[in-house]
Design an enzyme around this catalytic site. Sequence first.
Site, PDB file in Angstrom:
ATOM      1  N   HIS A  33       0.733  -1.226   0.093  1.00  0.00           N
ATOM      2  CA  HIS A  33      -0.172   0.066   0.156  1.00  0.00           C
ATOM      3  C   HIS A  33       0.851   1.201  -0.089  1.00  0.00           C
ATOM      4  CE1 HIS A  33      -3.975  -2.215   0.905  1.00  0.00           C
ATOM      5  NE2 HIS A  33      -2.946  -2.980   1.332  1.00  0.00           N
ATOM      6  N   ASP A 126      -5.588   5.811   1.875  1.00  0.00           N
ATOM      7  CA  ASP A 126      -5.754   4.659   1.494  1.00  0.00           C
ATOM      8  C   ASP A 126      -7.185   3.956   1.747  1.00  0.00           C
ATOM      9  OD1 ASP A 126      -3.906   1.812   0.977  1.00  0.00           O
ATOM     10  OD2 ASP A 126      -5.737   1.333   2.215  1.00  0.00           O
ATOM     11  N   ALA A 348      14.701  -7.785  -2.888  1.00  0.00           N
ATOM     12  CA  ALA A 348      15.315  -7.396  -4.174  1.00  0.00           C
ATOM     13  C   ALA A 348      14.624  -6.130  -4.469  1.00  0.00           C
ATOM     14  CB  ALA A 348      14.989  -8.577  -5.265  1.00  0.00           C
ATOM     15  N   ASN A 369       0.329  -5.289  -6.828  1.00  0.00           N
ATOM     16  CA  ASN A 369       1.682  -4.571  -7.370  1.00  0.00           C
ATOM     17  C   ASN A 369       2.429  -5.504  -8.022  1.00  0.00           C
ATOM     18  OD1 ASN A 369       1.333  -1.912  -5.921  1.00  0.00           O
ATOM     19  ND2 ASN A 369       1.312  -3.146  -4.235  1.00  0.00           N
ATOM     20  N   GLY A 388      -6.605 -12.855   0.329  1.00  0.00           N
ATOM     21  CA  GLY A 388      -7.033 -11.443  -0.191  1.00  0.00           C
ATOM     22  C   GLY A 388      -7.546 -11.415  -1.601  1.00  0.00           C
ATOM     23  N   ASP A 389      -6.807 -10.547  -2.309  1.00  0.00           N
ATOM     24  CA  ASP A 389      -7.320 -10.244  -3.940  1.00  0.00           C
ATOM     25  C   ASP A 389      -6.434 -11.226  -4.565  1.00  0.00           C
ATOM     26  OD1 ASP A 389      -5.057  -8.760  -2.828  1.00  0.00           O
ATOM     27  OD2 ASP A 389      -5.217  -7.211  -4.605  1.00  0.00           O
TER      28      ASP A 389
HETATM   29  C1  UDX Z   1      -0.582  -6.799  -0.488  1.00  0.00           C
HETATM   30  C2  UDX Z   1      -1.643  -7.656  -1.163  1.00  0.00           C
HETATM   31  O1  UDX Z   1      -0.947  -8.917  -1.358  1.00  0.00           O
HETATM   32  C3  UDX Z   1      -1.925  -7.113  -2.500  1.00  0.00           C
HETATM   33  O2  UDX Z   1      -2.688  -7.851  -3.328  1.00  0.00           O
HETATM   34  C4  UDX Z   1      -2.560  -5.762  -2.220  1.00  0.00           C
HETATM   35  O3  UDX Z   1      -3.074  -5.227  -3.544  1.00  0.00           O
HETATM   36  C5  UDX Z   1      -1.711  -4.770  -1.591  1.00  0.00           C
HETATM   37  O4  UDX Z   1      -1.071  -5.363  -0.180  1.00  0.00           O
HETATM   38  P1  UDX Z   1       1.982  -7.478  -1.072  1.00  0.00           P
HETATM   39  O5  UDX Z   1       1.838  -8.914  -0.509  1.00  0.00           O
HETATM   40  O6  UDX Z   1       3.019  -6.876  -0.317  1.00  0.00           O
HETATM   41  O7  UDX Z   1       0.646  -6.551  -0.986  1.00  0.00           O
HETATM   42  O8  UDX Z   1       2.171  -7.789  -2.436  1.00  0.00           O
HETATM   43  P2  UDX Z   1       2.379  -6.718  -3.630  1.00  0.00           P
HETATM   44  O9  UDX Z   1       0.960  -6.213  -3.745  1.00  0.00           O
HETATM   45  O10 UDX Z   1       2.830  -7.520  -4.781  1.00  0.00           O
HETATM   46  O11 UDX Z   1       3.250  -5.543  -3.123  1.00  0.00           O
HETATM   47  C6  UDX Z   1       4.825  -5.821  -3.027  1.00  0.00           C
HETATM   48  C7  UDX Z   1       5.492  -4.755  -3.272  1.00  0.00           C
HETATM   49  O12 UDX Z   1       6.869  -5.145  -2.880  1.00  0.00           O
HETATM   50  C8  UDX Z   1       5.801  -4.692  -4.835  1.00  0.00           C
HETATM   51  O13 UDX Z   1       5.709  -3.072  -5.307  1.00  0.00           O
HETATM   52  C9  UDX Z   1       6.999  -5.226  -5.066  1.00  0.00           C
HETATM   53  O14 UDX Z   1       7.820  -4.318  -6.115  1.00  0.00           O
HETATM   54  C10 UDX Z   1       7.834  -5.047  -3.799  1.00  0.00           C
HETATM   55  N1  UDX Z   1       8.849  -5.927  -3.580  1.00  0.00           N
HETATM   56  C11 UDX Z   1       8.481  -7.171  -3.521  1.00  0.00           C
HETATM   57  C12 UDX Z   1      10.155  -5.420  -3.558  1.00  0.00           C
HETATM   58  O15 UDX Z   1      10.678  -4.256  -3.660  1.00  0.00           O
HETATM   59  N2  UDX Z   1      11.215  -6.425  -3.252  1.00  0.00           N
HETATM   60  C13 UDX Z   1      10.868  -7.809  -3.164  1.00  0.00           C
HETATM   61  O16 UDX Z   1      11.792  -8.453  -3.003  1.00  0.00           O
HETATM   62  C14 UDX Z   1       9.506  -8.181  -3.373  1.00  0.00           C
END
Ligand code: UDX
Length: 467
Positions: A33, A126, A348, A369, A388-389
């Site tokens: 988020h 948010d 990463a 994301n 979740g989604d």
């Molecule tokens: C969560 C939910 O899973 C997601 O579906 C919702 O819309 C937002 O909250 P998260 O589980 O963290 O998020 O997944 P994601 O939405 O993919 O976001 C992860 C973020 O961390 C991405 O922007 C990604 O680029 C970043 N990331 C991930 C890194 O910078 N390094 C990494 O090693 C892994």
Amino acid sequence: MALEGNAAAAAANGHDGSRRRHVLVFPLAYQGHINPMFRLAGILHARGFAITVFHTHFNAPDPARHPEYRFVPVPDGVSGPAPVAMEDVVSHIFALNAACEAPFRDRLAAVLEEYSRDAVACLIADGHLLSMVQVATRLAVPTLILRTGSAACFSCFLAYPLLINEGYLPVQESELETEVSELPPYRVRDLMRVGNHDLTRELLERAVAAVDTSAGLILNTFDALERRELEKLRQDLTLPVFDIGPLHMLSPAVESSLLRQDRSCLEWLDARPPASVLYVSFGSLACMSPRDLVETAWGIAGSNVPFLWVVRPGLVAAAGEENEVTVTRLPDGFEAATRGRGTVVAWAPQEEVLRHPAVAGFWTHCGWNSTTESVCEGVPMLCRPHFGDQMGNARYVEHVWRVGFEVGGELERGAVEAAIRRLVTGKDGAEMQARAGELKKAAKECTGVAGSSHLAINKLVDHMLSL
Ligand code: UDX
């Protein structure tokens, strides 16, 4: 960024004497988020707005990384370690809302007095921060909502009461494969779920109430990806919807990572042939069982495909330590079995990794994301959604965009091996890559100067200044 003759942007700059140039933002303090909110702030800052970031102490941003923004900490009164189990994350979101409400009111009132009310265009909050939206509304500050998921996902939020009435929910194990005819292409298994039914219902009700209270909905998606879903949302909502994504392609690069990104993996990728490496990451929250970690590791090892694997602290919650973030240990012998063929990092620089020509595929949990970042680089996906989604996103990846497929059921190393080979070296993997390449082109067009997302940003700025 050029202002493109947009009168509204000039107004934000104060060129016409307008003073409505402050935008207040309040992200939910989780990585998935925070990233899109800072990207949005970057876009608005480039359009001439001054940015004030309200934030919790939990997962607080580092102001030193954004010297051009003002930061206002809001005491959250929530102590203890970061929640790990999904139900705890949702309870934590409710607790943050409750704890921040009164302190946010005081801080927002002080900021309004300092800037003068007329100088503030709006608060962008948010979608999970209903209490902050209500506080701002009581203080006569217009609000906009940033939803960090897809348009389809928010349609699912809106349909939840209907789906309960129709008997799809609470989810019954025997009905998982049933198609939800009111919400195609979802099956029951793809519907939004975060822990138990009551918790999910309350979370979604609050998110819908936040949007209903607001003056507009901002979505990190784009027309070419979700045209039909955006049309449906616009029919179902009476307020404006701004599809201004993918935000990471439109915003100046911003560093909003909570964990230190290990950039050494980019050098490792530099030494690999083009389109040869599987990138594996399950985002910031998804957890695996110790058994799934072992099957994943030996499946990756057995595939013989080069890999870059993000194994973040806390990826596996050890038995009896559900609330502890622990360093994840890979199985004995894994390092020796894969030496020279793979690398493991704790976190990463994901966008750069996905952009790297050596990357052939992404094994992902399908956070929104990660899904959009992959789509925008033309990288096909292996999907392993957790909560979740993510299940709904995986459904779109496999069934609608056809740029990947799900590794479902109990994880078994043999099936993992086969899935990795299918994605990276198989014929249908190549077809998925070709379709992902088309989406990459479409994303580029949407974010171009005459593209739909760019135009939506112009409309958003105009709308903000009209509130
Ligand atoms: C969560 C939910 O899973 C997601 O579906 C919702 O819309 C937002 O909250 P998260 O589980 O963290 O998020 O997944 P994601 O939405 O993919 O976001 C992860 C973020 O961390 C991405 O922007 C990604 O680029 C970043 N990331 C991930 C890194 O910078 N390094 C990494 O090693 C892994």
